[in-house]
Write a protein that holds these residues in place. Structure first.
Motif, mmCIF file in Angstrom:
data_model
loop_
_atom_site.group_PDB
_atom_site.id
_atom_site.type_symbol
_atom_site.label_atom_id
_atom_site.label_comp_id
_atom_site.label_asym_id
_atom_site.label_seq_id
_atom_site.Cartn_x
_atom_site.Cartn_y
_atom_site.Cartn_z
ATOM 1 N N ARG A 12 0.838 -1.207 0.000
ATOM 2 C CA ARG A 12 0.000 0.000 0.000
ATOM 3 C C ARG A 12 0.868 1.251 0.000
ATOM 4 O O ARG A 12 0.667 2.163 -0.814
ATOM 5 C CB ARG A 12 -0.916 0.016 1.235
ATOM 6 N N GLU A 13 1.866 1.270 0.874
ATOM 7 C CA GLU A 13 2.747 2.428 0.946
ATOM 8 C C GLU A 13 3.579 2.591 -0.326
ATOM 9 O O GLU A 13 3.759 3.708 -0.815
ATOM 10 C CB GLU A 13 3.661 2.310 2.170
ATOM 11 N N TYR A 17 -0.763 4.649 -1.722
ATOM 12 C CA TYR A 17 -2.127 4.696 -1.212
ATOM 13 C C TYR A 17 -2.120 5.016 0.276
ATOM 14 O O TYR A 17 -1.291 4.509 1.019
ATOM 15 C CB TYR A 17 -2.839 3.350 -1.382
ATOM 16 N N SER A 18 -3.063 5.835 0.702
ATOM 17 C CA SER A 18 -3.253 6.071 2.133
ATOM 18 C C SER A 18 -4.225 5.019 2.655
ATOM 19 O O SER A 18 -4.953 4.391 1.882
ATOM 20 C CB SER A 18 -3.822 7.469 2.372
ATOM 21 N N GLN A 19 -4.248 4.856 3.967
ATOM 22 C CA GLN A 19 -5.234 3.954 4.551
ATOM 23 C C GLN A 19 -6.644 4.441 4.227
ATOM 24 O O GLN A 19 -7.538 3.639 3.962
ATOM 25 C CB GLN A 19 -5.059 3.868 6.069
ATOM 26 N N GLU A 20 -6.814 5.749 4.210
ATOM 27 C CA GLU A 20 -8.130 6.307 3.922
ATOM 28 C C GLU A 20 -8.588 5.967 2.501
ATOM 29 O O GLU A 20 -9.737 5.579 2.288
ATOM 30 C CB GLU A 20 -8.111 7.824 4.114
ATOM 31 N N SER A 21 -7.685 6.089 1.518
ATOM 32 C CA SER A 21 -8.082 5.795 0.137
ATOM 33 C C SER A 21 -8.421 4.316 -0.044
ATOM 34 O O SER A 21 -9.392 3.973 -0.714
ATOM 35 C CB SER A 21 -6.995 6.233 -0.855
ATOM 36 N N GLN A 30 -11.966 4.297 7.707
ATOM 37 C CA GLN A 30 -10.511 4.315 7.816
ATOM 38 C C GLN A 30 -10.076 3.639 9.112
ATOM 39 O O GLN A 30 -9.101 2.901 9.141
ATOM 40 C CB GLN A 30 -9.993 5.759 7.745
#
Length: 116
Positions: A12-13, A17-21, A30
Motif C-alpha cells: 500500500r505504501e 495509497y493512504s489507509q483512507e483511500s 478508515q
C-alpha cells in the motif's frame, strides 16, 4: 497472518495509497481498515482478497510478497475473459476440513463435489 498484513502495508505504501483511500475502495471506515492492517481485529479473508484485487495481485502473490508467483497480466486477462475450467481434485481428510479447504479455495462459487 502477520506477514500478510505487513505485506499489505508495505505494498500500500509503495503504491502511494493512504489507509483512507484503500478504506474508501473497500467501502469501510478508515479506522476499521487501520485495525485490519494492524491485525487488531480478526482478519477476514474476503477483505484480504479484495485488497489483492485492488493491488492487481493474486492472493498467492500477496501472501508470498515480494516474490511473484503469478503474472499480473494473467490476472487481468482472466478477470476480463472468464473461461470454463474443469479440474479434478482428490483430498483425503475429514469432511469438516475438506469443506473448509473448498470454501477457502473457491469462495462462494458453486462447486460440485464428487465423493468416490
Amino acid at each position: 497472518m502477520d506477514n500478510i498484513l505487513e505485506n499489505i502495508r508495505t505494498i500500500r505504501e509503495s503504491k502511494g495509497y493512504s489507509q483512507e483511500s484503500i478504506s474508501e475502495m473497500l467501502n469501510m471506515t478508515q479506522a476499521s481498515y487501520a485495525r485490519f492492517e494492524r491485525g487488531a481485529t480478526k482478519t477476514d479473508l474476503s477483505v484480504v482478497r479484495k485488497v489483492a484485487v485492488l493491488f492487481n495481485m493474486s492472493l498467492v502473490d500477496l501472501i508470498s510478497y515480494p516474490k511473484k508467483l503469478i503474472d499480473p497480466d494473467l490476472i487481468e486477462s482472466n478477470m476480463q475473459v472468464q473461461k470454463e475450467v474443469k479440474a479434478t481434485l482428490t483430498i483425503e481428510m475429514g469432511k469438516e476440513k475438506k469443506d473448509q479447504v473448498f470454501r477457502f479455495l473457491f469462495e462462494d462459487n458453486n462447486i460440485e463435489i464428487l465423493n468416490k
